[in-house]
Enzyme design. Sequence first.
Site, PDB file in Angstrom:
ATOM      1  N   ASP A 179       0.804  -1.225   0.000  1.00 47.33           N
ATOM      2  CA  ASP A 179       0.000   0.000   0.000  1.00 47.33           C
ATOM      3  C   ASP A 179       0.839   1.279   0.000  1.00 47.33           C
ATOM      4  O   ASP A 179       0.300   2.368  -0.021  1.00 47.33           O
ATOM      5  CB  ASP A 179      -0.954   0.010   1.194  1.00 47.33           C
ATOM      6  CG  ASP A 179      -0.215   0.170   2.515  1.00 47.33           C
ATOM      7  OD1 ASP A 179       1.036   0.120   2.527  1.00 47.33           O
ATOM      8  OD2 ASP A 179      -0.890   0.342   3.537  1.00 47.33           O
TER       9      ASP A 179
ATOM     10  N   TYR B 154      10.687   4.368   1.373  1.00 48.61           N
ATOM     11  CA  TYR B 154      11.539   3.398   2.076  1.00 48.61           C
ATOM     12  C   TYR B 154      13.010   3.501   1.690  1.00 48.61           C
ATOM     13  O   TYR B 154      13.868   2.965   2.389  1.00 48.61           O
ATOM     14  CB  TYR B 154      11.029   1.973   1.838  1.00 48.61           C
ATOM     15  CG  TYR B 154       9.914   1.607   2.799  1.00 48.61           C
ATOM     16  CD1 TYR B 154      10.185   0.973   4.013  1.00 48.61           C
ATOM     17  CD2 TYR B 154       8.592   1.913   2.511  1.00 48.61           C
ATOM     18  CE1 TYR B 154       9.175   0.645   4.904  1.00 48.61           C
ATOM     19  CE2 TYR B 154       7.575   1.595   3.396  1.00 48.61           C
ATOM     20  CZ  TYR B 154       7.866   0.962   4.589  1.00 48.61           C
ATOM     21  OH  TYR B 154       6.866   0.650   5.466  1.00 48.61           O
TER      22      TYR B 154
END
Length: 443
Positions: A170, A266
């Site tokens: 997601d 990330y």
Amino acid sequence: MKKFSIVIAGGGSTFTPGIVLMLLEHLDRFPIRQIKFYDNLEERQEKVAQACEILLKERAPEISFLATTDPETAFQDVDFVMAHIRVGLYAMREKDEKIPLKYGVVGQETCGPGGIAYGMRSIGGVLELVDYMEKYSPDAWMLNYSNPAAIVAEATRKLRPDAKIINICDMPVGIEERMAQAIGLASRKELVVRYYGLNHFGWWTDIRDKAGNDLLPQIQAHVAKYGYSLPEEIEASQHADASWMHTFAKAKEVYEVDPSTLPNTYLKYYFFPQDEVAHTNPSFTRANEVMAGREKHVFGECQRIVENQTATDTTLEVDEHASYIVDLARAIAYNTQERMLLIVPNEGAIVNFDEQAMVEVPCIVGSNGAEPITQGKIPRFQKGLMEQQVAVEKLVVEAWAEGSYQKLWQALILSKVVPNARVAKELLDELIEANQAFWPELH
Ligand code: NAD
Ligand code: G6P
Ligand code: MN
């Protein structure tokens, strides 16, 4: 119209009530006749199930509901398995985060040594779900968002190559929602993107509206100034805690590394690991934040619903952000040919990259599953990073399958956030000790 039967695996998850509410919001697009919860921890699942049963009776009494720890009851007569398990629970997430920090190394759920440790726990749990599905409902599809998705996806590719499983994350959805908002669009659904990478390790290269107008420069201008932070924060977002706000702001620096693209959040762990270590409190990490926040809220609310025997005034929120799961299920059920970012075998989608790698790219989804859209050749910088990271992920799966200490040590050495082979070994030995109950024996 056919109504679907769904089992949510990891019924005791903090995300379960939000997903159930989301499914209820979308019944007109995706009709449901049955929802089942499956978990291997009855006590945890019961708390969520009792509350969801009340909620379902009030809002959609026509849907049958049950919660079970018995695989046959759970997996028979289902069309979709929606999987979000956490093998080892938050207690082990806490160790995944805290053990690396002792060595000055990033401690994170899906990146670096923590992600490797979690991967070694998750592989067996997710393969077990695949096997139950194939045994009891061989025509069903599994939509998996259990983490660490990169490692889990590689394990299913290698060890269950014919399984009907699609792995999805997601984070791109969440970031695209921010991109849309940043440039004044109503929804991420107005964006058509090109993107490539591994899970939690990728880049957008092209973003257009439905008319074909190039939106990338406008979004880049925003990210150059603010990262993915927004002047008015998105309410009811899964990513609302202070630590997420920090991550979205940090994307400004991550973006500077390659201003011709837009990065996944990330990447901060790989580009600026020391910054992450420096601002993390080693005795109160994200696991602690989640236990004190989301877990406490969800389980407190579930308890209150059960005590009052009604959910009419609940503060449990629809996870609208999770509607990508319904889009994916609909794409398969109704052959919608929707374009979505998924984690799939590369097979040429990234032309100059390992065909057998699990990559995250846009796909067209229909009743046969996902067809990746070619993203062409990628530059040396990204290719170099991805080669190293995919080797980590593949070595973890090989280590799990073969019980190989050597390969897991090599995986840790290759992880960009681990400084050297000695630290990798010390970390490995401590992680083995902590994960005795979950990992295969290594020799
Ligand atoms: P949680 O600990 O609240 O819930 C996980 C549940 O899984 C628990 O009830 C646990 O008992 C159960 N479980 C563990 N092992 C199991 C097994 N072998 N079989 C059946 N059930 C099992 O965790 P959470 O924070 O709600 O997260 C759930 C999962 O969803 C995690 O893996 C998390 O990383 C993942 N997640 C993924 C995304 C994504 O983008 N892919 C987004 C959000 C959460
Ligand atoms: C993002 C990622 C998920 C991850 C989640 C962690 O949504 O895409 O893969 O599980 O963040 O959230 P948490 O609130 O548990 O730290
Ligand atoms: Mn994710």
